[in-house]
Design an enzyme around this catalytic site. Sequence first.
Site, short mmCIF file in Angstrom:
data_model
loop_
_atom_site.label_atom_id
_atom_site.label_comp_id
_atom_site.label_asym_id
_atom_site.label_seq_id
_atom_site.Cartn_x
_atom_site.Cartn_y
_atom_site.Cartn_z
N ALA A 193 -13.97 8.61 -1.79
CA ALA A 193 -14.79 9.69 -1.23
C ALA A 193 -14.00 10.58 -0.28
O ALA A 193 -14.01 11.81 -0.40
CB ALA A 193 -16.01 9.10 -0.53
N ASP B 229 7.51 -2.24 -4.00
CA ASP B 229 8.19 -1.69 -5.17
C ASP B 229 7.30 -0.67 -5.88
O ASP B 229 7.76 0.40 -6.30
CB ASP B 229 8.58 -2.80 -6.14
CG ASP B 229 9.70 -3.69 -5.60
OD1 ASP B 229 10.46 -3.21 -4.74
OD2 ASP B 229 9.80 -4.85 -6.03
N TYR C 83 -11.89 -5.89 10.64
CA TYR C 83 -11.65 -4.48 10.33
C TYR C 83 -11.07 -3.76 11.55
O TYR C 83 -10.07 -3.04 11.44
CB TYR C 83 -12.96 -3.82 9.91
CG TYR C 83 -12.86 -2.33 9.68
CD1 TYR C 83 -12.22 -1.81 8.56
CD2 TYR C 83 -13.42 -1.43 10.60
CE1 TYR C 83 -12.13 -0.44 8.36
CE2 TYR C 83 -13.33 -0.07 10.41
CZ TYR C 83 -12.69 0.42 9.28
OH TYR C 83 -12.60 1.77 9.10
N LYS D 116 -7.35 -1.98 11.92
CA LYS D 116 -7.22 -0.55 12.20
C LYS D 116 -6.52 -0.30 13.54
O LYS D 116 -5.83 0.72 13.71
CB LYS D 116 -8.59 0.11 12.18
CG LYS D 116 -9.15 0.31 10.77
CD LYS D 116 -8.33 1.26 9.93
CE LYS D 116 -9.03 1.65 8.64
NZ LYS D 116 -8.26 2.63 7.84
#
Length: 225
Positions: free
Chosen positions: A15, A56, A143, A147
């Site tokens: 989104a 990679d 979370y 962050k």
Amino acid sequence: MADGRRIVVTGALGALGGALVATAVARGWRVAGVDYAPARPERPETLGGVDLSNPDAAGAAMAQAAERLGGGIDALACVAGGFAWETIGDGSPATWERMFRLNIGVTLASVQAALPHIAAPGGAIVLVGAGAALKAGAGMGAYGASKAGVHRLAEALAEEQKARGIRVNAVLPSIIDTPANRADMPQADHSAWVTPAELAEAMLFLLSPTASGVTGALLPVSGRV
């Protein structure tokens, strides 16, 4: 604003990533996207099926994106990441590992892979942090911690790249008004949330020469939350 500027967007099929791609194209920027989701015929600018947590794979994708853009990158937007709501007492270490892999690992691999291709001086990078990393609420531990690592990554990278003339900043959204978030929180006041388009505008500002004096900033983009 910076017509023809070359930008790579990770998480380009999501989104926020999709809004950023659309806004950049409307501004005349040249766009290459990268996403874990499968490629879509209607989104030819985006490389799909790329696991950016794999250095990679990230390196190969950034090299291909830079080639598509004519041999270099002016701006990198690291949108790809993940979210999980889980209380600490009832949670699992696997959730913490997943959040750190999706938010710090993916961002770190993306940045390291892109840096050799970013124009210096004049290049810019923007990362996506979170308001929840400034003060985590219940269920936001894993979370928010991951962050917060993105915030420290942005600050350290900004210091490291000053001499090369590459700027690094991060945006800190609150709740983004996406279909998934509306489905998870149907009773919330959606009008207070920041929209993907609003967040995209802030990110493009930080990536543009207009923000040439801004680096190392953590910019809250909170809507009206």
